[in-house]
Design an enzyme around this catalytic site. Structure first.
Site, PDB file in Angstrom:
ATOM      1  N   GLU A 353       0.775  -1.228   0.000  1.00 59.21           N
ATOM      2  CA  GLU A 353       0.000   0.000   0.000  1.00 59.21           C
ATOM      3  C   GLU A 353       0.808   1.281   0.000  1.00 59.21           C
ATOM      4  OE1 GLU A 353       0.416  -1.314   4.418  1.00 59.21           O
ATOM      5  OE2 GLU A 353       0.073  -2.278   2.480  1.00 59.21           O
ATOM      6  N   GLU A 387      -6.107  -2.413  -0.448  1.00 59.39           N
ATOM      7  CA  GLU A 387      -4.959  -1.499  -0.501  1.00 59.39           C
ATOM      8  C   GLU A 387      -5.386  -0.040  -0.398  1.00 59.39           C
ATOM      9  OE1 GLU A 387      -2.076  -2.844  -0.143  1.00 59.39           O
ATOM     10  OE2 GLU A 387      -3.057  -4.785  -0.345  1.00 59.39           O
TER      11      GLU A 387
END
Length: 949
Positions: A353, A387
């Site tokens: 992420e 994410e």
């Protein structure tokens, strides 16, 4: 525009004088570049040592120095294309990087020592400056500790004063990794159409993967999550490449002068963030991007061929929708100016992420129309949703330390259910996602070797400890206990608490007690219960309870659920019990004692059934007295829709797992599968097949397996025939649940020998082999994975080698993944052994796919022993990915004392040491369970199948 050549000499001189000044960015860039081209032979006059001894016994950095910002210059030596040089036998590829960094920090407490992290780097040219005075602070020595601390200790001659601001400049050199960590090299192929004959050529790229503790291997830094700072980066990279990073990039600009090989990109300063979120890539990738003028720049990068073919379009389209959902849901805007996502050929996690530059495995981001399964969109949207949730949970608000990693991962898993349901409502997969996560948590958390969701800080210190937190407890249990809390306080109050929490801690670090306070404040029922007291029982204790209800007298009690029936725990939980009866609407009751407690509400009236934990909102299992189990079974066989769908799946899961734990007779669990002949919904079938996999693993090498196959073959006939017209005609239902069931029906029917199923897969695969010259594949994309596998299993060398050839020549990520799994399905041991050997060659099987490929082979009864011998012989190589999952998968069939002794010897005598506690405990449970249940199970299947054959 390129820099003017006449300024180069000025920049070289200015580099020495102005490295720590506010205008150092552009100036030091050119100087660094010049020094690097000359070989960077500078040496440091400062004494340095390297030691294996730790400083005082503490693993964490002191908090006397607080980083505020980094200014980083990195030159990536990698060539993206191999160039053959005449009379030179070694290719031109260079796997190294070099650079310098300036970290600006505040001194909170006076000290003569600077501690930060550095691992596997050559460090030199250090200097410390008092920023307010502009004078240098002399360095006495610096020491790199080659131990678990990874400390770089700098000893100063003069003292740094509290309340003052300083900077540390240093230069560094390192090697690009080929093991998918830190700054690593990745390889892919593309088609060269520059000549009359198309050829396949290799291309290379560099990418970072820094979570959790690899930033220190890229540049020296304060590599702990609560030591947030802003990052400004300049990357020097080769011509014809594109550099991406967290911030928006300016450039690329040519260096100028006589050298036209290099260019540089300058990135805007990032938001304040943890070091593990720092990221960049250097590649030849192209992108699909938002129109010029949009407030937020969204781009999806991939191999040029993938972008041109439209494989990034679905991810691109769904990303903006998910982002909009989160911004409205959290009432908090995504703060960076851009959101880039990139599909990498190699990446150790499915995705990462990094703020402003999210990295993905190709298969997690690319949807290939006409190749990818329609259901593959579910995976893509779920991963993107996870994410993007991290942009708030993890990036904006970060856990203080890795022991509370679930505040990042559990929240992102939980929030992704709602995002997916919002942007793709026709998928109707929220319940499926939730049940999948619930059962993954249950499986992991039933072992005595399980751990608390939020571990004590002192137990999570080393990199090894931290890596151990990335498991089903963090991701799955974390999401499920949040779901339980939201159900108790109400989703509106829960969401209001989340919004207040995110706004209060935006840009900061938090621990779980911080979050409980905001939910407590947000809930309307102030005296209902105390959130922190309630949730601490679920997060600081390992395991979960099983609630046992006797509906004849209302006696109810709880105890921790273990697979190992001899294990014991004093753990106690406050348990929310939602329940319904055959004659009464849903109601609620708290269980706050160990029991037995007599609860009048749980006494069956007129012999009617009672069902507890409606829709599985609580993180616990439920057991009943035999009479109530029988009534529930009768209801399922008479009118199954009277029982909520999620509970139909959960009743099966509870019964099978209670049988594994010796809390009910195993025949009870098997009896519950009888109603499936009338069931077409996915969740009950999925629960049954998943739980019977344990039976298959325990008995597919014994006499139990024959009658078990007969029973499964007969049970699945109804479902298979329900979908047969679709399957035979290579079409699929519109309903996503039925699409999943179509695949499940083929898998169960073919693997258990249903003749019409085997004939179907062989025919469809043979048609593809015959039409190979025209490159026509008429197998529906949804069905390819299961048909490939079952056809290879029913075939021989010809089918396997055809699949291998198609795997090698395909550039479609989805197709390669389906074929890679199918190759493990053959029953020919010599082919499986050949396939295992291929995993040692990264040109055949990528390193990131090694563990899953071996586990696929181990899942096959013909390959399990081969896989076990193979990982022992090649542990150092194969364990580079996910050693825990690998060992757990390969040993899943272990159920004898001999296998246990082999496993224990391997765990204690291998390097690196395998994480074997869970596998050892599970094997011990298996041995005991098989010994106690084999004969009973054999007789049950014989009775059920007596009239079937």
């Amino acid at each position: 525009m390129p820099l003017k050549p006449g300024l180069s000499k000025f920049f070289a001189v200015a580099f020495v004088i102005l490295t720590v000044s506010s205008i150092a960015g552009m100036i030091s860039l050119i100087a660094v570049f010049k020094i690097q081209l000359a070989g960077w032979n500078a040496t440091s006059p400062i004494p340095t040592t390297t030691t294996t001894l730790s400083p005082p016994p503490i693993m964490r950095l002191p908090r006397n120095l607080i980083p505020e910002s980094y200014n980083i210059f990195i030159k990536v030596e990698l060539y993206t294309r191999i160039v053959e040089v005449v009379n030179v036998t070694t290719p031109n590829q260079t796997l190294s990087f070099s650079g310098n960094s300036t970290v600006n920090f505040h001194c909170a407490e006076q000290t003569r020592h600077i501690y930060l992290h550095s691992r596997d780097l050559r460090i030199f040219n250090l200097s410390v400056t008092n920023k307010s005075m502009g004078n240098s602070i002399s360095i006495n020595s610096y020491t790199s500790y080659k131990d678990e601390t990874d400390f770089l200790k700098i000893e100063l001659i003069n003292t740094l004063l509290a309340g003052k601001n300083y900077s540390l400049f240093l230069a560094f050199q390192g090697e690009l990794s080929e093991n998918l960590n830190t700054l690593y090299v990745s390889k892919y192929t593309e088609t060269d159409r520059s000549s009359e004959n198309e050829t396949t050529v290799e291309r290379f790229l560099a990418a970072t993967n820094l979570e959790p503790t690899n930033a220190r291997s890229l540049f020296p830094c304060f590599d702990e999550p609560d030591m947030k700072a802003r990052f400004k980066l300049t990357v020097i990279h080769r011509r014809e490449t594109t550099a991406l990073s967290n911030g928006d990039g300016q450039g690329p600009f040519l260096i100028g002068g006589d050298d036209d090989e290099w260019q540089y990109t300058v990135f805007e300063e990032s938001p304040k963030m943890s070091s593990y979120l720092f990221a960049f890539t250097v590649s030849e990738f192209t992108s699909l991007k938002t129109p010029v003028g949009d407030v937020l720049s969204i781009q999806v990068f991939a191999r040029p061929e993938a972008t041109a073919a439209g494989h990034t379009k679905y991810a691109f389209d769904v990303t903006k929708k998910i982002l909009n959902f989160y911004e409205k849901h959290f009432d908090l805007k995504y703060t960076p100016k851009k959101l880039y996502q990139i599909a990498l050929p190699d990446l150790e996690p499915l995705a990462m992420e990094n703020w402003g530059l999210i990295t993905y495995q190709e298969g997690a981001l690319l949807y290939e129309e006409g190749v990818s399964s329609w259901l593959h969109k579910e995976d893509i949207v779920s991963i993107i949703a996870h994410e993007l949730a991290h942009q708030w949970f993890g990036n904006m608000v970060t856990m203080k330390w890795w022991n509370d990693l679930w505040l990042n991962e559990g929240f992102s898993s939980y929030m992704s259910y709602f995002a997916v349901d919002s942007v793709e409502p026709t998928f109707q997969i929220k319940d499926t996602l939730i049940m999948g996560v619930l059962h993954a948590a249950f499986e992991e958390d039933a072992l005595a070797s399980s751990r608390p969701l939020s571990a004590p800080v002192e137990e999570i210190q080393t990199a090894f400890d931290i890596h151990g937190m990335f498991d089903a407890i963090t991701y799955c249990k974390g999401a499920i206990v949040l779901r339980m809390l939201a159900d108790i306080v109400g989703e509106e109050d829960f969401n209001n608490g989340i919004r207040a929490y995110l706004k209060a801690f935006n840009g900061r670090n938090a621990e779980q007690s911080d979050f409980w306070k905001f939910i407590e404040h947000a809930k309307h029922k102030k005296s209902f219960f105390n959130v922190e007291s309630f949730m601490n029982e679920w997060t600081t204790q390992a395991g979960y309870p099983v609630v046992t209800i006797n509906t004849t007298n209302g006696e109810t009690y709880q105890k921790r659920f273990f697979y190992n029936s001899s294990a014991h725990s004093d753990s106690l939980w406050l348990i929310p019990i939602q329940y319904m009866t055959a004659i009464a609407p849903p109601d609620f009751h708290w269980l706050d004692r160990r029991g037995p407690v007599k609860i009048a509400k749980f006494i069956s009236k007129k012999g009617e059934w009672i069902l507890a934990n409606i829709n599985s909102t609580g993180y616990y299992r439920v057991n009943y007295n035999p009479e109530n189990w029988h009534r529930l079974l009768t209801q399922l066989e008479a009118d199954l829709d009277r029982i909520p769908l999620m509970n139909r799946g959960q009743l099966i899961d509870d019964a099978f797992n209670l049988a594994r734990a010796k809390q009910v007779n195993v025949t009870l669990a098997l009896n519950l599968t009888r109603f499936l002949r009338n069931e077409t919904a996915y969740l009950p079938w999925e629960s049954t097949v998943r739980n019977l996999e344990y039976f298959i693993h325990m008995f597919d090498r014994s006499e139990v397996y024959g009658p078990m196959q007969v029973y499964l073959r007969e049970q699945v006939k109804g479902l298979y025939n329900f979908l047969k017209n679709h399957t035979d005609n290579s079409t699929v239902p519109q309903d996503h649940s039925l699409q999943h069931n179509q695949i499940l029906a083929i898998e169960v029917a073919c693997s258990n020998g249903l003749p019409e199923c085997i004939a179907m897969v062989k025919e469809k695969f043979a048609d593809w082999m015959t039409s190979n010259s025209t490159k026509t594949n008429n197998i529906h994309t949804n069905l390819r994975s299961v048909i490939y596998c079952q056809a290879v299993a029913a075939g021989g060398k010809e089918e396997w080698e055809f699949a291998w050839e198609k795997f090698l020549e395909s550039s479609d990520t989805s197709e390669k993944d389906q074929l890679r799994k199918a190759l493990s399905c053959t029953k020919k041991t010599w082919l499986l052994n050949r396939y295992l050997e291929y995993t040692l060659d990264p040109n055949k099987i990528r390193l990131m796919d090694v563990a899953s490929t071996i586990n696929y082979i181990a899942e096959n009864a013909a390959g399990q022993a081969l896989a076990w011998n193979f990982i022992r012989a090649h542990w150092k190589y194969v364990s580079q990915g996910d050693p825990y999952t690998l060992l757990e998968g390969v040993t899943s069939r272990f159920s004898t004392k001999f296998e246990l002794s082999e496993l224990m010897y391997f765990v204690t005598n291998s390097e690196p040491m395998p994480p074997g506690n869970g596998a050892i405990e599970q094997t011990q449970v298996n041995i005991k369970w098989v010994g106690e249940n084999k004969d009973v199970i054999l007789q049950w299947f014989k009775r059920e199948t007596a009239e079937m054959e």
